[in-house]
Design an enzyme around this catalytic site. Structure first.
Site, PDB file in Angstrom:
ATOM      1  N   SER A   1       3.455  -0.267  -1.745  1.00 32.61           N
ATOM      2  CA  SER A   1       2.231   0.387  -1.286  1.00 32.61           C
ATOM      3  C   SER A   1       2.336   1.901  -1.373  1.00 32.61           C
ATOM      4  CB  SER A   1       1.982   0.055   0.188  1.00 32.61           C
ATOM      5  OG  SER A   1       1.891  -1.314   0.372  1.00 32.61           O
TER       6      SER A   1
ATOM      7  N   HIS B   1      -0.082  -3.055  -7.859  1.00 34.46           N
ATOM      8  CA  HIS B   1      -0.348  -3.041  -6.412  1.00 34.46           C
ATOM      9  C   HIS B   1      -1.567  -3.902  -6.095  1.00 34.46           C
ATOM     10  CE1 HIS B   1      -1.463  -0.486  -2.640  1.00 34.46           C
ATOM     11  NE2 HIS B   1      -0.807  -1.574  -2.315  1.00 34.46           N
TER      12      HIS B   1
ATOM     13  N   GLU C   1      -4.195  -1.885  -8.279  1.00 42.63           N
ATOM     14  CA  GLU C   1      -3.893  -0.508  -8.669  1.00 42.63           C
ATOM     15  C   GLU C   1      -2.671  -0.579  -9.593  1.00 42.63           C
ATOM     16  OE1 GLU C   1      -2.873   1.796  -5.153  1.00 42.63           O
ATOM     17  OE2 GLU C   1      -4.235   3.405  -5.693  1.00 42.63           O
TER      18      GLU C   1
ATOM     19  N   ASN D   1      -3.466   3.937  -0.511  1.00 46.95           N
ATOM     20  CA  ASN D   1      -2.880   4.168   0.811  1.00 46.95           C
ATOM     21  C   ASN D   1      -2.832   5.635   1.216  1.00 46.95           C
ATOM     22  OD1 ASN D   1      -2.397   1.597   2.000  1.00 46.95           O
ATOM     23  ND2 ASN D   1      -1.061   1.237   0.245  1.00 46.95           N
TER      24      ASN D   1
HETATM   25  N1  NAD Z   1       0.584  -6.326   3.793  1.00 46.44           N
HETATM   26  C1  NAD Z   1      -0.300  -5.737   3.005  1.00 46.44           C
HETATM   27  O1  NAD Z   1      -1.500  -5.682   3.312  1.00 46.44           O
HETATM   28  C2  NAD Z   1       0.142  -5.143   1.697  1.00 46.44           C
HETATM   29  C3  NAD Z   1      -0.843  -4.798   0.751  1.00 46.44           C
HETATM   30  C4  NAD Z   1      -0.452  -4.311  -0.491  1.00 46.44           C
HETATM   31  C5  NAD Z   1       0.900  -4.133  -0.755  1.00 46.44           C
HETATM   32  N2  NAD Z   1       1.836  -4.445   0.196  1.00 46.44           N
HETATM   33  C6  NAD Z   1       3.253  -4.259  -0.157  1.00 46.44           C
HETATM   34  O2  NAD Z   1       3.782  -5.512  -0.561  1.00 46.44           O
HETATM   35  C7  NAD Z   1       5.172  -5.580  -0.215  1.00 46.44           C
HETATM   36  C8  NAD Z   1       5.406  -6.775   0.693  1.00 46.44           C
HETATM   37  O3  NAD Z   1       4.618  -6.618   1.850  1.00 46.44           O
HETATM   38  P1  NAD Z   1       4.277  -7.849   2.806  1.00 46.44           P
HETATM   39  O4  NAD Z   1       3.175  -7.408   3.682  1.00 46.44           O
HETATM   40  O5  NAD Z   1       4.157  -9.102   2.020  1.00 46.44           O
HETATM   41  O6  NAD Z   1       5.628  -7.901   3.680  1.00 46.44           O
HETATM   42  P2  NAD Z   1       6.201  -9.102   4.561  1.00 46.44           P
HETATM   43  O7  NAD Z   1       7.042  -8.470   5.605  1.00 46.44           O
HETATM   44  O8  NAD Z   1       5.107 -10.045   4.961  1.00 46.44           O
HETATM   45  O9  NAD Z   1       7.136  -9.899   3.510  1.00 46.44           O
HETATM   46  C9  NAD Z   1       8.279  -9.337   2.913  1.00 46.44           C
HETATM   47  C10 NAD Z   1       9.161 -10.494   2.465  1.00 46.44           C
HETATM   48  O10 NAD Z   1      10.279  -9.976   1.722  1.00 46.44           O
HETATM   49  C11 NAD Z   1      11.392 -10.766   2.035  1.00 46.44           C
HETATM   50  N3  NAD Z   1      12.621 -10.043   1.670  1.00 46.44           N
HETATM   51  C12 NAD Z   1      13.136  -8.942   2.280  1.00 46.44           C
HETATM   52  N4  NAD Z   1      14.273  -8.553   1.634  1.00 46.44           N
HETATM   53  C13 NAD Z   1      14.448  -9.434   0.611  1.00 46.44           C
HETATM   54  C14 NAD Z   1      15.435  -9.568  -0.411  1.00 46.44           C
HETATM   55  N5  NAD Z   1      16.462  -8.701  -0.507  1.00 46.44           N
HETATM   56  N6  NAD Z   1      15.323 -10.582  -1.299  1.00 46.44           N
HETATM   57  C15 NAD Z   1      14.301 -11.458  -1.212  1.00 46.44           C
HETATM   58  N7  NAD Z   1      13.332 -11.400  -0.257  1.00 46.44           N
HETATM   59  C16 NAD Z   1      13.409 -10.386   0.637  1.00 46.44           C
HETATM   60  C17 NAD Z   1      11.259 -11.035   3.518  1.00 46.44           C
HETATM   61  O11 NAD Z   1      12.039 -12.159   3.936  1.00 46.44           O
HETATM   62  C18 NAD Z   1       9.759 -11.300   3.644  1.00 46.44           C
HETATM   63  O12 NAD Z   1       9.444 -12.661   3.474  1.00 46.44           O
HETATM   64  C19 NAD Z   1       5.505  -4.237   0.443  1.00 46.44           C
HETATM   65  O13 NAD Z   1       6.000  -3.364  -0.523  1.00 46.44           O
HETATM   66  C20 NAD Z   1       4.146  -3.771   0.967  1.00 46.44           C
HETATM   67  O14 NAD Z   1       4.070  -2.392   1.118  1.00 46.44           O
HETATM   68  C21 NAD Z   1       1.479  -4.959   1.410  1.00 46.44           C
END
Ligand code: NAD
Length: 285
Positions: A120, A141, A153, A191
């Protein structure tokens, strides 16, 4: 990326599971990986629930649901991603965690594999610089919830090649999403604009200007936002919001991006929003 090619998704949280669902519905074979096995179980059950709802609402038929589910395999280890044409990283928004994943992917995957990050806010150029294939790393993204939101994005790192960019853009179009191309800068466009607004909404609660309900009502009814900023923060995940604000604050070295102390406090208490059952609002399991 042709239909039926194998695509890896690393991280089965809020975003990874949504991305896996969309790819599977577009007839890609998806290998969904997460270091935490319970996250893989939760991801599969969320995807099933979403697809069942789509069948009930006549958006897809039962055969399409079954085919999409058959297209997804879950794995705890990244080894299975070796033959993927593309791997999309969607692990926690922490540079060190992503760096570790990309080091593994760089070692395991064919030289031709494109590595995409769903970050993000973290610098795509910096992530690319930790691999031996900076030309084949790009930002892809997706927005939350992935099956619903049209925007992707696309972030070009300084060294992203034209070939990688063109392949990524055409892949996003095949998903029936709308790619918008931006250059690498903290928070990109989405963001950089959204998070300071959410942070300011949290300051309004912190400084007792208004309740969360009142802040959300003002932005919904007054600004025509489909959901209030605090409801949206709960949907995104307060830990994700904090990580993004920390990146903006550190990378711009500008106090206007200072995360609200209430946001820090809520994350420290484990009040992460929808995914933990408690954020600015309460959610049933
Ligand atoms: N939540 C949102 O609205 C949103 C929107 C766009 C982008 N993002 C981005 O997407 C990415 C994920 O966000 P999210 O909200 O899904 O987070 P989340 O916390 O829901 O999920 C992250 C996952 O990654 C896993 N993980 C962590 N370290 C790991 C590793 N070394 N190997 C394998 N798996 C691993 C965790 O167990 C978890 O299941 C981030 O970079 C976030 O900024 C989030």
């Amino acid at each position: 990326m042709e239909e039926l090619s194998s695509i890896g998704v690393v991280g089965a949280g809020t975003m990874g599971r949504g991305i896996a669902q969309v790819l599977a519905q577009k007839r890609y074979r998806v290998v969904l990986c997460d270091a935490v096995p319970s996250q893989l179980e939760r991801a599969l059950s969320t995807i099933k629930k979403n697809l069942n709802r789509d069948v009930e609402k006549d958006r897809i038929n039962a055969a399409e649901r079954d085919q999409a589910l058959a297209n997804i395999r879950v794995q705890a280890s990244l080894e299975e991603l070796k033959g993927s044409a593309l791997v999309i990283e969607a692990v926690s928004e922490v540079f060190g965690v992503k760096q570790h994943v990309f080091a593994e992917l760089d070692r395991l995957c064919e030289q031709t594999t494109i590595l995409a990050t769903n970050t993000s806010s973290i610098s795509v150029t910096q992530l690319a610089g930790t691999t031996k294939r900076p030309d084949r790393l790009i930002g892809m993204h997706f927005m939350n919830p992935v099956p619903v939101m049209k925007l992707v994005e696309i972030i070009r790192g300084l060294q992203t090649s034209e070939e990688t960019f063109l392949a990524t853009r055409s892949f996003v179009e095949k998903l029936d999403k709308v790619p918008v191309v931006v250059n690498d800068s903290p928070g990109f466009v989405s963001n950089r604009v959204l998070m300071p607004m959410i942070n300011e909404a949290i300051f309004c609660v912190y400084e007792n200007v208004a309740t969360p309900e009142a802040v959300d009502a003002v932005m919904k009814l007054g600004m025509n936002h489909p959901m209030g900023p605090l409801t949206l923060a709960d949907l995104i995940g307060l830990d994700v919001c904090l990580n993004i604000m920390e990146t903006l604050y550190a990378d711009f070295s500008d106090p206007k991006y200072r995360p609200c102390p209430l946001l820090r406090k809520m994350v420290a208490a484990g009040h992460l929003g929808r995914k933990s059952g408690q954020g600015f609002y309460r959610y049933s399991p």
